[in-house]
Design a protein around this motif. Structure first.
Motif, PDB file in Angstrom:
ATOM      1  N   GLU A  72       0.890  -1.223  -0.053  1.00 17.43           N
ATOM      2  CA  GLU A  72      -0.027  -0.025  -0.098  1.00 17.43           C
ATOM      3  C   GLU A  72       0.777   1.253  -0.096  1.00 17.43           C
ATOM      4  OE1 GLU A  72      -2.611  -0.047   3.188  1.00 17.43           O
ATOM      5  OE2 GLU A  72      -3.401  -1.919   2.563  1.00 17.43           O
ATOM      6  N   LYS A  73       0.620   2.050  -0.898  1.00 17.43           N
ATOM      7  CA  LYS A  73       1.524   3.280  -1.071  1.00 17.43           C
ATOM      8  C   LYS A  73       1.267   4.332   0.046  1.00 17.43           C
ATOM      9  CE  LYS A  73       2.927   6.819  -4.384  1.00 17.43           C
ATOM     10  NZ  LYS A  73       4.464   6.490  -3.870  1.00 17.43           N
ATOM     11  N   ILE A  74       2.609   4.574   0.613  1.00 19.33           N
ATOM     12  CA  ILE A  74       2.090   5.727   1.738  1.00 19.33           C
ATOM     13  C   ILE A  74       1.807   7.147   1.143  1.00 19.33           C
ATOM     14  CG2 ILE A  74       3.449   6.829   3.754  1.00 19.33           C
ATOM     15  CD1 ILE A  74       2.886   3.817   4.196  1.00 19.33           C
TER      16      ILE A  74
ATOM     17  N   SER B 130       6.042   2.261   0.091  1.00 15.04           N
ATOM     18  CA  SER B 130       4.853   1.455   0.239  1.00 15.04           C
ATOM     19  C   SER B 130       5.012   0.479   1.420  1.00 15.04           C
ATOM     20  CB  SER B 130       4.636   0.695  -1.106  1.00 15.04           C
ATOM     21  OG  SER B 130       4.339   1.420  -1.962  1.00 15.04           O
ATOM     22  N   SER B 131       3.947   0.321   2.169  1.00 14.68           N
ATOM     23  CA  SER B 131       3.941  -0.392   3.313  1.00 14.68           C
ATOM     24  C   SER B 131       3.781  -1.833   2.930  1.00 14.68           C
ATOM     25  CB  SER B 131       3.011   0.004   4.304  1.00 14.68           C
ATOM     26  OG  SER B 131       1.568  -0.098   3.845  1.00 14.68           O
ATOM     27  N   ASP B 132       4.031  -3.021   3.712  1.00 21.65           N
ATOM     28  CA  ASP B 132       3.846  -4.287   3.275  1.00 21.65           C
ATOM     29  C   ASP B 132       2.983  -4.950   4.523  1.00 21.65           C
ATOM     30  OD1 ASP B 132       5.878  -5.332   5.087  1.00 21.65           O
ATOM     31  OD2 ASP B 132       7.227  -5.071   3.685  1.00 21.65           O
ATOM     32  N   ARG B 133       2.685  -6.233   4.416  1.00 24.19           N
ATOM     33  CA  ARG B 133       1.686  -6.865   5.265  1.00 24.19           C
ATOM     34  C   ARG B 133       2.499  -7.201   6.623  1.00 24.19           C
ATOM     35  NH1 ARG B 133       1.106 -12.918   4.557  1.00 24.19           N
ATOM     36  NH2 ARG B 133       2.755 -13.419   2.903  1.00 24.19           N
TER      37      ARG B 133
ATOM     38  N   VAL C 222      11.077   1.169  -0.740  1.00 21.71           N
ATOM     39  CA  VAL C 222      11.247   2.447  -1.380  1.00 21.71           C
ATOM     40  C   VAL C 222      11.795   1.876  -2.834  1.00 21.71           C
ATOM     41  CG1 VAL C 222      12.393   4.566  -1.776  1.00 21.71           C
ATOM     42  CG2 VAL C 222      11.537   3.775   0.447  1.00 21.71           C
ATOM     43  N   GLU C 223      11.129   2.290  -3.726  1.00 22.13           N
ATOM     44  CA  GLU C 223      11.670   2.148  -5.397  1.00 22.13           C
ATOM     45  C   GLU C 223      12.303   3.174  -5.840  1.00 22.13           C
ATOM     46  OE1 GLU C 223       9.422  -0.442  -7.950  1.00 22.13           O
ATOM     47  OE2 GLU C 223       8.212  -0.995  -6.010  1.00 22.13           O
ATOM     48  N   SER C 224      13.432   2.990  -6.340  1.00 18.18           N
ATOM     49  CA  SER C 224      14.313   3.922  -6.985  1.00 18.18           C
ATOM     50  C   SER C 224      13.456   4.669  -8.254  1.00 18.18           C
ATOM     51  CB  SER C 224      15.385   3.771  -7.424  1.00 18.18           C
ATOM     52  OG  SER C 224      15.631   2.759  -8.433  1.00 18.18           O
TER      53      SER C 224
ATOM     54  N   CYS D 204      11.110  -3.664   8.947  1.00 15.20           N
ATOM     55  CA  CYS D 204      12.379  -3.850   7.744  1.00 15.20           C
ATOM     56  C   CYS D 204      12.014  -2.858   6.562  1.00 15.20           C
ATOM     57  CB  CYS D 204      12.450  -5.307   7.004  1.00 15.20           C
ATOM     58  SG  CYS D 204      13.710  -5.479   6.162  1.00 15.20           S
ATOM     59  N   ILE D 205      13.115  -2.218   6.274  1.00 10.55           N
ATOM     60  CA  ILE D 205      13.031  -0.915   5.119  1.00 10.55           C
ATOM     61  C   ILE D 205      13.709  -1.853   4.107  1.00 10.55           C
ATOM     62  CG2 ILE D 205      13.729   1.126   4.851  1.00 10.55           C
ATOM     63  CD1 ILE D 205      11.748   0.898   7.009  1.00 10.55           C
ATOM     64  N   TRP D 206      13.316  -1.817   2.984  1.00  9.94           N
ATOM     65  CA  TRP D 206      13.791  -2.081   1.779  1.00  9.94           C
ATOM     66  C   TRP D 206      14.008  -1.159   0.748  1.00  9.94           C
ATOM     67  CZ3 TRP D 206      14.532  -7.525   1.608  1.00  9.94           C
ATOM     68  CH2 TRP D 206      13.759  -8.408   2.658  1.00  9.94           C
ATOM     69  N   PHE D 207      15.092  -1.241  -0.012  1.00  9.35           N
ATOM     70  CA  PHE D 207      15.312  -0.219  -1.263  1.00  9.35           C
ATOM     71  C   PHE D 207      15.587  -0.971  -2.539  1.00  9.35           C
ATOM     72  CE2 PHE D 207      15.327   3.267   1.680  1.00  9.35           C
ATOM     73  CZ  PHE D 207      15.358   4.181   1.192  1.00  9.35           C
ATOM     74  N   LYS D 208      14.686  -0.967  -3.409  1.00  8.64           N
ATOM     75  CA  LYS D 208      14.912  -1.342  -4.717  1.00  8.64           C
ATOM     76  C   LYS D 208      15.387  -0.373  -5.587  1.00  8.64           C
ATOM     77  CE  LYS D 208      12.341  -4.310  -8.225  1.00  8.64           C
ATOM     78  NZ  LYS D 208      11.023  -4.772  -8.793  1.00  8.64           N
TER      79      LYS D 208
END
Length: 342
Positions: free
Chosen positions: A73-75, A86-89, A95-97, A126-130
């Motif tokens: 879900e986009k913040i 975007s948040s996940d379950r 965060v996508e570049s 967890c924070i993810w950067f794609k």
């Protein structure tokens, strides 16, 4: 999953020595469906195909509902000067570049620091950067703040940072097992299709045709494709025979090798010379005694011959997930009351 173990009046003989779980997990009594382990009973309860044809069912046209599984879900209310993402379950942020990269972003580190503080206050996990390849200048700056690689694929790298200090990270490992397939094809002359691999570890050895499964490819489709590519022999699915599991695969991965029996549609071999130096139909008796056939490969054939003797198949049925609305394959053991033409 509970498994029902039952006695049988039929002696196990070679089946137990070659493939113990076939004998131990399933009754060979006449009224066989009453003795199938619970998970297989569910297959029939869920209304899978009830006819005797053991071919793979035709694929249905369905629209996958991946959002139910991933729940991204986009913040929309990110504070100014922070990354949105975007948040996940699992209460993480991705965060996508591709969506948030700015070529002249001189305040990246300040923006990242402010974002991390905000995410900690919100008790994110967890924070993810794609990061896409063309935005790779983000990577050293993310590493400077404690991010590490989770995985990389052509076109992007995924980095992650575990925020909670009171909770041990329980992030899933990225794909760590490679999947290969091999095909057992026997013609009307009781000959088995064998090939010589150009890069075989044992020079001049004979093996089953096969190769690696492509991403999102089904086991049955992969086996048929690999056999066709290497030998020019087209085929149809009969049964799963066996799985071999090792931990010495490429790239420090584990390796699963699935062996399937296929029925050949044609006999004329057309060699794929890039990887295969020779292919032929070899008499079964010769194959089982050949010094250049590995013992494991001989056992695959022995197992299949036992299947035929006991009218047993390990079939593949297509089904659709009730929530995700995606198709999947269910493999289960099936007995045949009449003489089988496996």
């Amino acid at each position: 999953m509970s498994t029902i173990l039952l006695k049988s009046n039929i002696k196990p003989r070679s089946l137990r020595s070659v493939f113990p779980w076939v004998y131990d997990c399933c009754s060979l009594k006449r009224n066989k469906t009453n003795y199938i382990p619970n998970i297989f009973k569910l297959a029939w309860i869920k209304n899978f195909s009830s006819n005797a044809d053991d071919t793979v069912q035709k694929k249905t046209n369905i629209q996958p509902n991946y959002s139910v599984f991933h729940k991204y879900e986009k913040i929309m209310d990110a504070p100014p000067g922070t990354f949105s993402g975007s948040s996940d379950r699992f209460n993480g942020i991705t965060v996508e570049s591709e969506a948030e990269y700015e070529a002249d972003d001189t305040d990246f580190e300040c923006k990242l620091k402010k974002s991390l503080i905000h995410w900690k206050d919100c008790k994110r996990r967890c924070i993810w950067f794609k990061v896409k390849t063309e935005h790779a200048d983000w990577i050293p700056r993310l590493v400077k703040f404690g991010f590490d690689y989770h995985h990389a694929k052509p076109g992007y790298a995924m980095l992650c940072y575990w925020l909670p200090t009171e909770e041990e990270p329980n992030l899933p490992k990225y794909a760590h097992t490679m999947l290969g397939v091999g095909g057992v094809l026997i013609n009307d002359k009781n000959e088995i299709l064998v090939v010589r691999d150009r890069y075989a570890q044992i020079p001049n050895s004979w093996k089953l045709p096969g190769g690696f499964v492509e991403p999102k490819e089904k086991l049955v489709d992969a086996t048929i494709r690999e056999v066709l590519e290497e030998t020019g022999i087209d085929s149809t699915f009969i049964t799963v025979i066996s799985f071999r599991h090792t931990h010495i695969g490429n790239f420090d991965c584990s390796d699963i090798y699935a062996v399937l029996a296929l029925k050949p549609k044609n006999m004329d071999i057309h060699l794929e010379e890039r990887e295969i130096t020779k292919a032929q139909w070899m008499p079964i008796e010769e194959y089982l005694k050949h010094p250049k056939v590995h013992e494991t490969n001989r056992n695959f054939l022995k197992i299949y011959l036992e299947y035929k003797k006991r009218n047993l198949t390990f079939v593949c049925e297509n089904a659709v997930h009730q929530i995700l609305n995606v198709d999947y394959e269910l493999y289960y053991m099936k007995f045949h009351d009449k003489e089988s033409n496996l």
